[in-house]
Design an enzyme around this catalytic site. Structure first.
Site, PDB file in Angstrom:
ATOM      1  CG  ASP A 154       1.542  -1.646   8.350  1.00 17.70           C
ATOM      2  OD1 ASP A 154       0.833  -0.637   8.552  1.00 17.70           O
ATOM      3  OD2 ASP A 154       1.101  -2.711   7.878  1.00 17.70           O
TER       4      ASP A 154
ATOM      5  CB  CYS B  42      -9.623   1.620  13.290  1.00 19.35           C
ATOM      6  SG  CYS B  42      -9.653  -0.139  13.498  1.00 19.35           S
TER       7      CYS B  42
ATOM      8  CB  CYS C  77      -6.035  -2.913  11.175  1.00 20.75           C
ATOM      9  SG  CYS C  77      -7.728  -2.287  11.231  1.00 20.75           S
TER      10      CYS C  77
ATOM     11  CB  THR D 191      -4.663   2.069   9.271  1.00 19.43           C
ATOM     12  OG1 THR D 191      -4.404   3.477   9.399  1.00 19.43           O
ATOM     13  CG2 THR D 191      -5.099   1.532  10.629  1.00 19.43           C
TER      14      THR D 191
ATOM     15  CB  ALA E 113      -0.903  -0.013   1.230  1.00 21.39           C
TER      16      ALA E 113
HETATM   17  P1  FAD Z   1       2.083  -3.873   3.179  1.00 17.22           P
HETATM   18  O1  FAD Z   1       0.866  -3.431   2.446  1.00 17.22           O
HETATM   19  O2  FAD Z   1       1.992  -5.069   4.032  1.00 17.22           O
HETATM   20  O3  FAD Z   1       3.240  -4.042   2.082  1.00 17.22           O
HETATM   21  C1  FAD Z   1       4.581  -4.314   2.394  1.00 17.22           C
HETATM   22  C2  FAD Z   1       5.276  -4.787   1.110  1.00 17.22           C
HETATM   23  O4  FAD Z   1       6.686  -4.815   1.304  1.00 17.22           O
HETATM   24  C3  FAD Z   1       4.853  -6.204   0.721  1.00 17.22           C
HETATM   25  O5  FAD Z   1       4.412  -6.207  -0.623  1.00 17.22           O
HETATM   26  C4  FAD Z   1       6.126  -7.021   0.905  1.00 17.22           C
HETATM   27  O6  FAD Z   1       6.258  -8.078  -0.040  1.00 17.22           O
HETATM   28  C5  FAD Z   1       7.219  -5.974   0.715  1.00 17.22           C
HETATM   29  N1  FAD Z   1       8.489  -6.295   1.376  1.00 17.22           N
HETATM   30  C6  FAD Z   1       8.668  -6.817   2.613  1.00 17.22           C
HETATM   31  N2  FAD Z   1       9.970  -7.001   2.875  1.00 17.22           N
HETATM   32  C7  FAD Z   1      10.644  -6.581   1.764  1.00 17.22           C
HETATM   33  C8  FAD Z   1      12.037  -6.529   1.419  1.00 17.22           C
HETATM   34  N3  FAD Z   1      13.000  -6.942   2.255  1.00 17.22           N
HETATM   35  N4  FAD Z   1      12.367  -6.042   0.205  1.00 17.22           N
HETATM   36  C9  FAD Z   1      11.415  -5.609  -0.656  1.00 17.22           C
HETATM   37  N5  FAD Z   1      10.087  -5.644  -0.380  1.00 17.22           N
HETATM   38  C10 FAD Z   1       9.714  -6.127   0.816  1.00 17.22           C
HETATM   39  N6  FAD Z   1      -5.991  -0.682   7.269  1.00 17.22           N
HETATM   40  C11 FAD Z   1      -6.984   0.244   7.154  1.00 17.22           C
HETATM   41  O7  FAD Z   1      -6.717   1.384   6.811  1.00 17.22           O
HETATM   42  N7  FAD Z   1      -8.289  -0.085   7.412  1.00 17.22           N
HETATM   43  C12 FAD Z   1      -8.649  -1.345   7.757  1.00 17.22           C
HETATM   44  O8  FAD Z   1      -9.829  -1.611   7.963  1.00 17.22           O
HETATM   45  C13 FAD Z   1      -7.628  -2.343   7.868  1.00 17.22           C
HETATM   46  N8  FAD Z   1      -7.942  -3.618   8.208  1.00 17.22           N
HETATM   47  C14 FAD Z   1      -6.976  -4.587   8.225  1.00 17.22           C
HETATM   48  C15 FAD Z   1      -7.340  -5.892   8.497  1.00 17.22           C
HETATM   49  C16 FAD Z   1      -6.401  -6.909   8.487  1.00 17.22           C
HETATM   50  C17 FAD Z   1      -6.817  -8.313   8.786  1.00 17.22           C
HETATM   51  C18 FAD Z   1      -5.039  -6.613   8.172  1.00 17.22           C
HETATM   52  C19 FAD Z   1      -4.000  -7.702   8.112  1.00 17.22           C
HETATM   53  C20 FAD Z   1      -4.657  -5.290   7.912  1.00 17.22           C
HETATM   54  C21 FAD Z   1      -5.612  -4.268   7.937  1.00 17.22           C
HETATM   55  N9  FAD Z   1      -5.288  -2.923   7.692  1.00 17.22           N
HETATM   56  C22 FAD Z   1      -6.273  -1.968   7.609  1.00 17.22           C
HETATM   57  C23 FAD Z   1      -3.859  -2.495   7.658  1.00 17.22           C
HETATM   58  C24 FAD Z   1      -3.269  -2.242   6.264  1.00 17.22           C
HETATM   59  O9  FAD Z   1      -3.452  -3.385   5.474  1.00 17.22           O
HETATM   60  C25 FAD Z   1      -1.783  -1.906   6.404  1.00 17.22           C
HETATM   61  O10 FAD Z   1      -1.628  -0.851   7.321  1.00 17.22           O
HETATM   62  C26 FAD Z   1      -1.169  -1.489   5.058  1.00 17.22           C
HETATM   63  O11 FAD Z   1      -1.220  -2.558   4.158  1.00 17.22           O
HETATM   64  C27 FAD Z   1       0.266  -0.992   5.253  1.00 17.22           C
HETATM   65  O12 FAD Z   1       0.919  -0.798   4.051  1.00 17.22           O
HETATM   66  P2  FAD Z   1       2.481  -1.126   3.878  1.00 17.22           P
HETATM   67  O13 FAD Z   1       2.788  -0.829   2.454  1.00 17.22           O
HETATM   68  O14 FAD Z   1       3.247  -0.473   4.959  1.00 17.22           O
HETATM   69  O15 FAD Z   1       2.598  -2.695   4.133  1.00 17.22           O
END
Ligand code: FAD
Length: 431
Positions: free
Chosen positions: A321, A364, A184, A330, A36
């Site tokens: 995150d 949330c 979340c 989130t 995300a």
């Molecule tokens: P992610 O979307 O998890 O992406 C991280 C990416 O980094 C992944 O694609 C991974 O493959 C990649 N990566 C990891 N390590 C490496 C590496 N060493 N090298 C290269 N790439 C790497 N949020 C809301 O706003 N509302 C909600 O209602 C909500 N409900 C949720 C319910 C559940 C059950 C869950 C699990 C989450 C929920 N969330 C919600 C939270 C939301 O999904 C996360 O906050 C969001 O996806 C964070 O984005 P991110 O890019 O930081 O992490």
């Protein structure tokens, strides 16, 4: 287009067997992670300056809309709507390297990739998300997916949650929540309320003993929302257990062990049998960050709260995150963070002062029943920050409009808005 063929070339290079060990590539901006946060921030940077050369390093084949997993677990969404091939969401203007980043050498502006190659950058954005520590609960990983043990946090498992919820007619259902921080924070109880609502509507609720076991001491971290949640706890007859941490699971014997700790630090283990267990694992920053000089004391990325720039390395930013900032982890937080990082990163490349500020927004949508949501929106320190009009976000009251937003609008806004740099309700504040 040139950009198109460039991206195809990169991907092909990586999947071929040619060894790239020892080679060094260079991109102006390197983004670690295409979740995300990584995709949104790439789009927001490109929107501000279409000439900036951006690379995303992301090993996964698929991109997940994780907020939809709660809805799959509640029988509202089909699993297919929560996931797309990574190639479909990867912007055409970036060079995608389908590799993990294995090390960061921040003193030399360089990262190492899984294939042994290195990449240099002018500015680095860290967005690798967090690590779900399934091994932190003994026996959980083996138990998942059968004997009524499930987790909406596990890719592909929310449909099993929905399966067992429908099948349960009587017995005991346990829902656990690990120590904070988690992504979340409301999701462990969202799963519980949607299940309870189904049992209520199918006339079996009185035969189900529902227990919530929370490692923490409160139902929800922002006090304003607690009374509304407590009303639902009462309505569903849920037994609340605080400072009760799930430490072990045995699938075949259908038992779980919870550890409670008193004020003096004495701990006691209690075995509880179950017919259904929705477990949520403890969570931490990925090792790449946790064990690097870029982490704060807790292992999370050490960023300035407002600029989202690293506290020591002025050409490193982060969001999502992995951030050590005190916001709710989130996708809603990412919606507000991506434009701030984009603006401040572009300013850094141009040697200009940083002007954009993130105020800690996170949200949330608490699915208290099928059809109603309490939309919690707040910033640093739990200060309420409603971004939606009152007919959707009515303070701490559950509304049908907030359900409509989550069930009908947010997925589209995610795939076609946020990931594509349409910065909806996300104008950065000024420092
Ligand atoms: P992610 O979307 O998890 O992406 C991280 C990416 O980094 C992944 O694609 C991974 O493959 C990649 N990566 C990891 N390590 C490496 C590496 N060493 N090298 C290269 N790439 C790497 N949020 C809301 O706003 N509302 C909600 O209602 C909500 N409900 C949720 C319910 C559940 C059950 C869950 C699990 C989450 C929920 N969330 C919600 C939270 C939301 O999904 C996360 O906050 C969001 O996806 C964070 O984005 P991110 O890019 O930081 O992490």
């Amino acid at each position: 287009s040139l950009a198109h063929s460039k991206q195809r070339q990169e991907v092909r290079g990586m999947t071929s067997n040619t060894t790239t060990t020892g080679s060094v590539k260079t991109h102006t901006v390197v983004i670690v992670g295409g979740g995300a946060a990584g995709i949104s921030v790439a789009s927001s940077i490109h929107k501000r300056d279409g000439n900036i050369d951006i690379a995303i390093i992301e090993p996964a084949n698929r991109h997940h809309y994780q907020p939809g997993w709660t809805m799959v677990g509640g029988g509202v969404f089909r699993p297919e709507v929560t996931s797309k091939p990574m190639s479909e969401v990867m912007p055409k203007f970036v060079s995608w390297y389908q590799q993990p980043v294995t090390a960061i050498d921040q003193d030399n502006n360089q990262v190492s990739l899984g294939d042994g190659s290195s990449m240099q950058y002018k500015a680095l954005v860290l967005a690798p998300g967090l690590e779900l520590n399934w091994g932190g609960i003994e026996g959980l990983e083996e138990a998942l997916g059968s004997n009524g043990v499930t987790s909406n946090y596990r890719e592909g498992m929310a449909s099993y949650t929905w399966d067992i919820v429908q099948k349960l007619k009587k017995g005991r259902a346990l829902f656990s929540q690990p120590p904070m921080p988690i992504k979340c924070a409301g999701a462990p109880q969202k799963a519980m309320y949607l299940s309870a609502d189904y049992w209520l509507k199918h006339g079996v609720l009185n035969n189900v003993d529902i227990q919530f076991h929370n490692a923490g001491a409160v139902l929800f971290g922002v006090a304003d929302y607690v009374p509304a949640l407590e009303a639902y706890v009462e309505k569903y007859g849920i037994d609340l257990n605080f400072q009760s941490t799930l430490v072990a699971v045995n699938g075949p014997s259908k038992t779980a062990v919870f550890r409670s700790t008193d004020g003096e630090g004495n701990s006691q283990d209690r075995e509880v049998s179950f017919d259904m267990l929705h477990a949520v694992p403890p969570q931490r920053a990925p090792k790449l960050i946790r064990e690097s000089a870029l982490a704060n004391e807790g292992g999370w990325l050490n960023l300035e709260d407002d600029t989202l720039r690293h506290k020591t390395y002025t050409n490193i930013f982060g969001l999502g995150d992995v951030s050590g900032t005190g916001n709710a982890k989130t996708a809603a937080a990412v919606r507000k963070q991506a434009p701030v990082v984009a603006e401040n990163l572009v300013a850094t490349l141009r040697d200009q002062p940083l002007e954009a500020a993130y105020l800690g927004y996170g949200s949330c949508p608490l699915t208290v029943e099928n059809g109603k949501i309490v939309l919690a929106e707040f910033g640093y320190g739990g200060v309420l920050q409603p971004s939606f009009p009152k007919w959707i976000n009515d303070g701490n009251k559950a509304t049908r409009a907030a359900w409509w937003l989550k069930a009908k609008k947010l997925p589209t806004l995610y795939w076609h808005g946020m990931l594509k740099g349409n910065e909806w309700l996300a104008k950065p504040a000024k420092r």
